[in-house]
Design a protein around this motif. Structure first.
Motif, PDB file in Angstrom:
ATOM      1  N   UNK A 164       0.828  -1.207   0.000  1.00  0.00           N
ATOM      2  CA  UNK A 164       0.000   0.000   0.000  1.00  0.00           C
ATOM      3  C   UNK A 164       0.865   1.261   0.000  1.00  0.00           C
ATOM      4  N   UNK A 165       1.981   1.233   0.700  1.00  0.00           N
ATOM      5  CA  UNK A 165       2.901   2.378   0.680  1.00  0.00           C
ATOM      6  C   UNK A 165       3.425   2.592  -0.729  1.00  0.00           C
ATOM      7  N   UNK A 166       3.792   1.501  -1.399  1.00  0.00           N
ATOM      8  CA  UNK A 166       4.313   1.601  -2.765  1.00  0.00           C
ATOM      9  C   UNK A 166       3.246   2.117  -3.734  1.00  0.00           C
ATOM     10  N   UNK A 167       1.994   1.758  -3.498  1.00  0.00           N
ATOM     11  CA  UNK A 167       0.908   2.149  -4.398  1.00  0.00           C
ATOM     12  C   UNK A 167       0.409   3.576  -4.161  1.00  0.00           C
ATOM     13  N   UNK A 168       0.742   4.144  -3.047  1.00  0.00           N
ATOM     14  CA  UNK A 168       0.208   5.467  -2.680  1.00  0.00           C
ATOM     15  C   UNK A 168       0.992   6.578  -3.377  1.00  0.00           C
ATOM     16  N   UNK A 169       0.305   7.532  -4.028  1.00  0.00           N
ATOM     17  CA  UNK A 169       1.000   8.676  -4.646  1.00  0.00           C
ATOM     18  C   UNK A 169       1.686   9.526  -3.575  1.00  0.00           C
ATOM     19  N   UNK A 170       2.830  10.071  -3.907  1.00  0.00           N
ATOM     20  CA  UNK A 170       3.606  10.823  -2.913  1.00  0.00           C
ATOM     21  C   UNK A 170       2.994  12.178  -2.592  1.00  0.00           C
ATOM     22  N   UNK A 171       2.478  12.887  -3.560  1.00  0.00           N
ATOM     23  CA  UNK A 171       1.828  14.194  -3.373  1.00  0.00           C
ATOM     24  C   UNK A 171       2.621  15.127  -2.467  1.00  0.00           C
ATOM     25  N   UNK A 172       3.935  15.166  -2.660  1.00  0.00           N
ATOM     26  CA  UNK A 172       4.773  16.099  -1.925  1.00  0.00           C
ATOM     27  C   UNK A 172       5.200  15.646  -0.550  1.00  0.00           C
TER      28      UNK A 172
ATOM     29  N   UNK B 140       5.325   9.522  10.624  1.00  0.00           N
ATOM     30  CA  UNK B 140       4.027   9.208  10.040  1.00  0.00           C
ATOM     31  C   UNK B 140       3.810   9.928   8.713  1.00  0.00           C
ATOM     32  N   UNK B 141       2.858   9.421   7.968  1.00  0.00           N
ATOM     33  CA  UNK B 141       2.453  10.047   6.718  1.00  0.00           C
ATOM     34  C   UNK B 141       1.988  11.471   6.986  1.00  0.00           C
ATOM     35  N   UNK B 142       2.323  12.384   6.103  1.00  0.00           N
ATOM     36  CA  UNK B 142       1.837  13.746   6.182  1.00  0.00           C
ATOM     37  C   UNK B 142       2.644  14.684   7.056  1.00  0.00           C
ATOM     38  N   UNK B 143       3.643  14.174   7.781  1.00  0.00           N
ATOM     39  CA  UNK B 143       4.416  15.074   8.640  1.00  0.00           C
ATOM     40  C   UNK B 143       5.545  15.768   7.880  1.00  0.00           C
ATOM     41  N   UNK B 144       5.766  15.399   6.655  1.00  0.00           N
ATOM     42  CA  UNK B 144       6.887  15.945   5.880  1.00  0.00           C
ATOM     43  C   UNK B 144       6.414  16.585   4.577  1.00  0.00           C
ATOM     44  N   UNK B 145       5.414  17.440   4.692  1.00  0.00           N
ATOM     45  CA  UNK B 145       4.846  18.098   3.521  1.00  0.00           C
ATOM     46  C   UNK B 145       5.535  19.438   3.265  1.00  0.00           C
ATOM     47  N   UNK B 146       5.261  20.024   2.104  1.00  0.00           N
ATOM     48  CA  UNK B 146       5.684  21.388   1.744  1.00  0.00           C
ATOM     49  C   UNK B 146       7.162  21.644   1.987  1.00  0.00           C
ATOM     50  N   UNK B 147       7.993  20.755   1.517  1.00  0.00           N
ATOM     51  CA  UNK B 147       9.436  20.946   1.641  1.00  0.00           C
ATOM     52  C   UNK B 147      10.006  20.540   2.983  1.00  0.00           C
ATOM     53  N   UNK B 148       9.179  20.028   3.885  1.00  0.00           N
ATOM     54  CA  UNK B 148       9.664  19.592   5.192  1.00  0.00           C
ATOM     55  C   UNK B 148      10.523  18.348   5.083  1.00  0.00           C
ATOM     56  N   UNK B 149      11.252  18.049   6.144  1.00  0.00           N
ATOM     57  CA  UNK B 149      12.102  16.867   6.246  1.00  0.00           C
ATOM     58  C   UNK B 149      13.174  16.817   5.148  1.00  0.00           C
ATOM     59  N   UNK B 150      14.010  17.852   5.060  1.00  0.00           N
ATOM     60  CA  UNK B 150      15.016  17.882   3.996  1.00  0.00           C
ATOM     61  C   UNK B 150      16.016  16.722   4.062  1.00  0.00           C
ATOM     62  N   UNK B 151      16.328  16.241   5.255  1.00  0.00           N
ATOM     63  CA  UNK B 151      17.254  15.107   5.357  1.00  0.00           C
ATOM     64  C   UNK B 151      16.641  13.865   4.727  1.00  0.00           C
ATOM     65  N   UNK B 152      15.364  13.635   4.995  1.00  0.00           N
ATOM     66  CA  UNK B 152      14.694  12.472   4.418  1.00  0.00           C
ATOM     67  C   UNK B 152      14.573  12.603   2.900  1.00  0.00           C
ATOM     68  N   UNK B 153      14.409  13.821   2.418  1.00  0.00           N
ATOM     69  CA  UNK B 153      14.380  14.042   0.967  1.00  0.00           C
ATOM     70  C   UNK B 153      15.753  13.731   0.349  1.00  0.00           C
ATOM     71  N   UNK B 154      16.813  14.119   1.050  1.00  0.00           N
ATOM     72  CA  UNK B 154      18.166  13.812   0.569  1.00  0.00           C
ATOM     73  C   UNK B 154      18.409  12.307   0.585  1.00  0.00           C
ATOM     74  N   UNK B 155      17.962  11.641   1.639  1.00  0.00           N
ATOM     75  CA  UNK B 155      18.088  10.181   1.697  1.00  0.00           C
ATOM     76  C   UNK B 155      17.371   9.537   0.514  1.00  0.00           C
ATOM     77  N   UNK B 156      16.157  10.021   0.210  1.00  0.00           N
ATOM     78  CA  UNK B 156      15.401   9.474  -0.923  1.00  0.00           C
ATOM     79  C   UNK B 156      16.186   9.635  -2.217  1.00  0.00           C
TER      80      UNK B 156
END
Length: 194
Positions: free
Chosen positions: A106-114, A157-173
């Motif tokens: 389900x995580x894989x199937x869910x659109x990221x939407x930012x 959790x889902x939704x805690x890293x919206x609108x450019x939040x969580x830059x470290x996790x974005x770099x990891x991705x």
């Protein structure tokens, strides 16, 4: 004054990373900048980007040294959508994905939407499955997988890293995306699909 003020732009990135690792960013002189939300967020994004770039550069510098990569890697689309693909032993599409309330599939199937949580989750699942299927991973990739595992286990959790939040996790991705696409220095190449 930060160590970064004494270096060239390339070396400044390394100095920023060392400041973060050593905790120097919290010393007097930095408190005013950290108190401003936008400045602190921008600094975090720069540090995360610098960290990702340094990891990739270190791996590139070491790519010619040591053991050659083993196996091959596949993208998230392969693991998520390709009919008939059986996941490696020990991994179940229907198992809970940490505390997300969703299964791995389900995580894989869910659109990221930012949402950086989902950006990272998509790349993480593919990276973990590639490793379980026998693909080697440079130490920088494995460190990111370990960091992401710890972060997901921390109750993220889902939704805690919206609108450019969580830059470290974005770099990891970004690091894991390069790995699963077979372009990360010193990592296995993409599998030949037949």
């Amino acid at each position: 004054m930060s160590f970064g003020a004494f270096f060239t732009p390339v070396a400044r990135r390394a100095a920023l990373l060392f400041e973060l690792l050593l905790g120097l960013a919290g010393f007097p002189g930095m408190a005013a900048a950290q108190a401003q939300g936008e400045v602190a967020m921008a600094k975090s994004a720069v540090l995360a980007d610098a960290c990702a770039q340094l990891v990739v550069q270190a791996e590139a510098d070491q790519a010619g040294c040591g053991c050659p990569p083993t196996g091959c890697v596949r993208t998230q689309g392969y693991w998520s959508n390709k009919p008939g693909v059986i996941w490696p032993s020990g991994f179940d599409r229907n198992a809970p994905f940490f505390s997300s309330g969703l299964s791995w599939q389900q995580v894989m199937d869910r659109p990221t939407r930012g949402d950086a949580y989902l950006f990272l989750a998509h790349q993480y699942v593919a990276a973990v499955l590639n490793r379980a299927a026998g693909a080697s991973a440079p130490s920088g990739v494995q460190s990111v997988v370990n960091g992401a595992t710890t972060w997901f286990n921390s109750g993220a959790t889902l939704g805690e890293c919206m609108a450019g939040g969580c830059p470290l996790q974005r770099a990891w991705a970004g690091v894991l995306d390069a790995y699963i696409n077979g372009i990360y220095p010193g990592a296995p190449k993409h599998c030949d699909e037949t």
